[in-house]
Design an enzyme around this catalytic site. Structure first.
Site, PDB file in Angstrom:
ATOM      1  N   LYS A 123       4.411   7.042   5.754  1.00 22.49           N
ATOM      2  CA  LYS A 123       3.777   8.061   4.910  1.00 22.49           C
ATOM      3  C   LYS A 123       4.045   9.471   5.417  1.00 22.49           C
ATOM      4  CE  LYS A 123       0.031   5.918   2.350  1.00 22.49           C
ATOM      5  NZ  LYS A 123      -1.386   6.067   1.985  1.00 22.49           N
ATOM      6  N   LYS A 206       7.991  -3.130  -1.430  1.00 22.66           N
ATOM      7  CA  LYS A 206       6.752  -3.669  -1.989  1.00 22.66           C
ATOM      8  C   LYS A 206       6.359  -2.905  -3.261  1.00 22.66           C
ATOM      9  CE  LYS A 206       3.317  -0.996   0.419  1.00 22.66           C
ATOM     10  NZ  LYS A 206       2.108  -0.822   1.144  1.00 22.66           N
ATOM     11  N   LYS A 209       1.909   2.018  -5.819  1.00 24.80           N
ATOM     12  CA  LYS A 209       1.568   3.038  -6.814  1.00 24.80           C
ATOM     13  C   LYS A 209       2.373   4.316  -6.610  1.00 24.80           C
ATOM     14  CE  LYS A 209      -2.853   3.001  -4.537  1.00 24.80           C
ATOM     15  NZ  LYS A 209      -4.214   2.577  -4.780  1.00 24.80           N
TER      16      LYS A 209
HETATM   17  P1  AMP Z   1      -4.227   0.468  -1.391  1.00 23.10           P
HETATM   18  O1  AMP Z   1      -3.930   0.623  -2.827  1.00 23.10           O
HETATM   19  O2  AMP Z   1      -3.124   0.918  -0.497  1.00 23.10           O
HETATM   20  O3  AMP Z   1      -5.582   0.979  -1.012  1.00 23.10           O
HETATM   21  O4  AMP Z   1      -4.278  -1.105  -1.138  1.00 23.10           O
HETATM   22  C1  AMP Z   1      -5.414  -1.877  -1.458  1.00 23.10           C
HETATM   23  C2  AMP Z   1      -5.184  -3.336  -1.151  1.00 23.10           C
HETATM   24  O5  AMP Z   1      -4.104  -3.848  -1.942  1.00 23.10           O
HETATM   25  C3  AMP Z   1      -4.817  -3.640   0.302  1.00 23.10           C
HETATM   26  O6  AMP Z   1      -5.496  -4.819   0.715  1.00 23.10           O
HETATM   27  C4  AMP Z   1      -3.341  -3.862   0.263  1.00 23.10           C
HETATM   28  O7  AMP Z   1      -2.901  -4.734   1.271  1.00 23.10           O
HETATM   29  C5  AMP Z   1      -3.183  -4.505  -1.100  1.00 23.10           C
HETATM   30  N1  AMP Z   1      -1.821  -4.258  -1.636  1.00 23.10           N
HETATM   31  C6  AMP Z   1      -1.262  -3.068  -1.956  1.00 23.10           C
HETATM   32  N2  AMP Z   1       0.000  -3.229  -2.403  1.00 23.10           N
HETATM   33  C7  AMP Z   1       0.248  -4.572  -2.351  1.00 23.10           C
HETATM   34  C8  AMP Z   1       1.382  -5.386  -2.683  1.00 23.10           C
HETATM   35  N3  AMP Z   1       2.507  -4.856  -3.167  1.00 23.10           N
HETATM   36  N4  AMP Z   1       1.273  -6.726  -2.515  1.00 23.10           N
HETATM   37  C9  AMP Z   1       0.118  -7.283  -2.042  1.00 23.10           C
HETATM   38  N5  AMP Z   1      -0.971  -6.573  -1.701  1.00 23.10           N
HETATM   39  C10 AMP Z   1      -0.921  -5.236  -1.856  1.00 23.10           C
END
Ligand code: AMP
Ligand code: TRP
Length: 346
Positions: A123, A206, A209
């Protein structure tokens, strides 16, 4: 000392997890996290799920957008099946104990630990000097989110594994430095067929967003046509589907679509391949689109309905914050007392 605070030999199982309100929920968040949160909701287990707005502001968030995204995330939690009567749903900044414990953890964690975090390196990029101090300290706040509740289990996607290891390191060092057995050593729960959902455009990245290409992901707010179109256009290889998981090795795009199907249909990858082995992607993709629409469309419809009454969402968040503070406040008081702060524990 508050009698309600436990020491680690007596920790009751408690689940905590969080998602950042920074942009739309996507299929990776849903399968890696949100769906797993719902699966862990039970009468026997206390579950706390948090919109981590303080994590979101480690990178710039437009204030009006942050407000909207926090409420939308809460709507998404409920629409996906989290029940405010069964789980404590709340917004991080409404429970000040998170930031207070995070400061103590900033003094426990070492610079070198933070520097090793791959999410920090990704990041902050090449310009680390210009990244916020909050982005660097982010994993200490995450440890505080979890440990302020003495949570024992944390469902997350694969990408959070390193942060959870650091949470364990912080708990261990705190317990060791102060000669106590106060914080539990948390277990990550990284389970299910889709713990790492990959981009539809590039099977080595991966789903995220922050990817500039909207076609790389399915957003929870996409309508049925958009979902079907994105799946139709998802990158694959020219071969058909194998009948065993071994046949997906070295085929990241194919494996991703099979994993997603399995997770959405609540099946194992082996069960899916037993049914679809031998088919071409031209036949499998419409099947995947059907199950995706069947599972996701009702969630996005319900989210939109809930967003029509944001005062009800705010009420749920305020109530959740109050419930969360009842758990957090004695744990913070005891922490301050252990550290040697005058007036703590009263
Ligand atoms: P965040 O949107 O970064 O706050 O992520 C929230 C949750 O979604 C966390 O537990 C991440 O590990 C999970 N997460 C985010 N992107 C992925 C992905 N591409 N595959 C699986 N889990 C994800
Ligand atoms: N860091 C997590 C992410 O970006 C979100 C998060 C913050 C979290 N605090 C947490 C997840 C505590 C689990 C537990 O995905």
């Amino acid at each position: 000392m508050n009698e309600a605070v436990q020491t680690s030999s007596t920790f009751t199982p408690r689940v905590f997890s969080g998602i950042q309100p920074s942009g739309n929920l996507h299929l990776g968040n849903y399968l890696g996290a949100l769906k797993r949160f719902v699966d862990m909701q039970s009468d026997e287990l206390q579950t706390l799920y948090c919109m981590v707005d303080m994590h979101a502001i480690t990178v710039w968030q437009n204030p009006a957008d942050l407000q909207q995204a926090t409420r939308e995330l809460c709507a998404g939690f409920i629409a996906a099946g989290l029940d405010p009567a069964k789980s404590i749903l709340f917004n991080q900044s409404q429970v000040p104990e998170h930031a207070q414990l995070a400061w103590v953890f900033n003094c426990v964690a070492r610079m070198g630990w933070m520097q090793r975090m791959t999410q920090w390196k990704d990041k902050a990029g090449k310009n680390q000097q210009n990244a916020s101090l909050g982005l660097f300290a982010y994993p200490a706040l995450m440890a505080a989110d979890i440990l302020i509740y003495h949570a024992t289990q944390v469902p997350v996607g694969e990408d959070q594994k390193q942060h959870l290891e650091l949470t364990r390191d912080i708990a261990t060092k705190f317990n060791h430095d102060y000669g106590v057995d106060f914080f539990p050593i948390t277990e990550p729960v990284i389970e299910g067929a889709a713990t790492r959902v990959m981009s539809f455009r590039d099977g080595s990245k991966k789903m995220s967003k922050s990817d500039p290409s909207d076609a790389s992901r399915i957003n929870m707010t996409d309508d049925a046509d958009t979902i079907a179109k994105k799946i139709r256009k998802a990158k694959t290889d020219p071969d058909g589907l194998p009948s065993e998981a071994k046949g997906l090795e070295e085929r990241p795009e194919a494996r991703n679509l099979v994993n997603i199907y399995a997770a959405l249909a609540d099946k194992t990858v082996d069960q899916v391949l037993a049914d679809v082995g031998g088919k071409q992607f031209s036949e499998f993709k419409p099947m995947l689109a059907d199950v995706a629409v069947e599972k996701l469309a009702p969630i996005s419809t319900e989210m939109a309905r809930l967003m029509q009454d944001t005062s009800e969402i705010d009420r749920i968040l305020a109530h959740g914050a109050q419930q969360a503070r009842e758990i957090a406040s004695p744990i913070l008081a005891r922490t301050y007392e252990i550290v040697g702060m005058v007036g703590a524990g009263k």
